[in-house]
Write an enzyme that holds these catalytic residues in place. Structure first.
Site, short mmCIF file in Angstrom:
data_model
loop_
_atom_site.label_atom_id
_atom_site.label_comp_id
_atom_site.label_asym_id
_atom_site.label_seq_id
_atom_site.Cartn_x
_atom_site.Cartn_y
_atom_site.Cartn_z
N GLU A 1 36.55 -32.15 26.90
CA GLU A 1 36.85 -33.11 25.84
C GLU A 1 35.60 -33.45 25.04
O GLU A 1 34.50 -33.56 25.59
CB GLU A 1 37.44 -34.40 26.43
CG GLU A 1 38.77 -34.19 27.12
CD GLU A 1 39.31 -35.46 27.74
OE1 GLU A 1 38.96 -36.56 27.26
OE2 GLU A 1 40.08 -35.36 28.71
N CYS B 1 37.99 -40.63 29.14
CA CYS B 1 37.42 -39.32 29.41
C CYS B 1 38.11 -38.65 30.60
O CYS B 1 38.18 -39.20 31.69
CB CYS B 1 35.93 -39.45 29.67
SG CYS B 1 35.05 -37.95 29.26
#
Length: 344
Positions: free
Chosen positions: A89, A323
């Site tokens: 990510e 996250c």
């Protein structure tokens, strides 16, 4: 794909250092090759000119955008695919920032983090790290890079330092706008002061209590909060830039008056900024996000007691984009990811 392997490929085509710099700069800054007075036909060696389209394609293919999840605060979480099928990510941040990942998974195992639940799968190469920045710059301008995405940068130190060196030169990112985030590792405090490009430092604090820190960060180096702050202060004074101390605010865990007193004792008169971020709730974990009013109250009290505190919201809160969450959702819906890859 390592940065050094890219350089070797260019050298094999007759590139001198000045030619390497030009190709890497164009890639990292999303610039066309034919800009300026030095056009490729007049400047680059003939073998390199002939191979340039293939090289450009190889550099673009180091990472690829699988999906983008925009928020209402000018942030966007990007699910990024790597050549071996793994995903990481990146986050586009307000005011020209991008947050990049340094590992697929993470070995630290922070109890409140989704990324650590999968353990460490593999390191992200230096080329894959800087490619996240190059990808972000095809979407919007980037003036700041923070190493706060998936993974612990200290556990991939060589690749991260190589990426920082390139971003701080050919990437045209100011050295203090490169932010190295870590839970604390002795190697960081040895390597960063010796580097040509010395990034700003962000240290994950989260609590002033040694025993609680060991519970929250079970596989972090056994370093007490006071030891961490002492090492951070030395680096801040060396680089003339304050250390950012990261504090994920967990309801009923590290938001009490005792922690406020502990923060004041640790950080008052230090060359430091406390970044306090209310927790980005993950449904099947026991931790909860405190109210915004409570978070504001804590920040006000700390300000009143001479600790510079910035209260920040976690980018992606409204898309469950803490996250590791995008990657976890994608892994749980393999058919959807395959369809996205084919569409790309």
């Amino acid at each position: 794909m390592q940065i050094e392997s890219i350089r070797q490929r260019l050298r094999g085509l007759g590139a001198l250092p000045i030619h390497e710099q030009r190709v890497l700069r164009d890639w990292l800054q999303a610039l066309p090759h034919d800009r300026g007075r030095r056009r490729p036909d007049d400047f680059l060696p003939k073998p390199l000119r002939a191979a340039l389209p293939a090289i450009d394609e190889e550099l673009r293919s180091i990472v690829r955008l699988i999906s983008s999840h925009s928020t209402d605060d000018t942030s966007a979480r990007l699910l990024v695919g790597l050549a071996d099928g793994q995903t990481i990510e990146s986050v586009l941040l307000p005011r020209g920032g991008v947050c990049v990942s340094s590992q697929v998974g993470c070995a630290v195992g922070c109890q409140f983090c989704m990324t650590g639940r999968s353990g460490l799968i593999r390191q992200v190469s230096s080329g894959e790290i800087v490619a996240q920045v190059a990808l972000a710059r095809t979407i919007r301008p980037v003036r700041k890079v923070v190493f706060m995405g998936m993974g612990e940068p200290a556990h991939n130190l060589d690749n991260v330092m190589d990426a920082i060196a390139l971003l701080g030169t050919e990437g045209n990112i100011g050295h203090k706008n490169l932010v190295f985030s870590t839970v604390g590792d002795p190697r960081v405090f040895e390597r960063l002061p010796q580097a040509l490009v010395k990034p700003a430092l962000a240290l994950s604090l989260h609590t002033t209590k040694p025993a609680l820190r060991e519970l929250l960060l079970p596989r972090a180096p056994r370093m007490t909060p006071s030891e961490l702050v002492e090492l951070g202060e030395r680096y801040a004074r060396l680089t003339h830039h304050p250390v950012q101390y990261q504090w994920t605010l967990l309801d009923g865990v590290n938001d009490g008056d005792d922690e406020i007193d502990g923060i004041v004792a640790l950080l008052k008169d230090k060359y430091a900024v406390l970044n306090m971020i209310p927790y980005n709730t993950i449904p099947d974990l026991r931790f909860r996000r405190p109210s915004w009013d409570k978070a504001q109250h804590i920040a006000r009290v700390l300000h009143g007691r001479s600790v510079l505190t910035k209260l920040r919201d976690s980018a992606g809160q409204d898309v469950d984009g803490g996250c590791g969450q995008l990657r976890a959702r994608a892994a749980g819906s393999g058919a959807q990811v395959i369809a996205l890859r084919r569409a790309g």
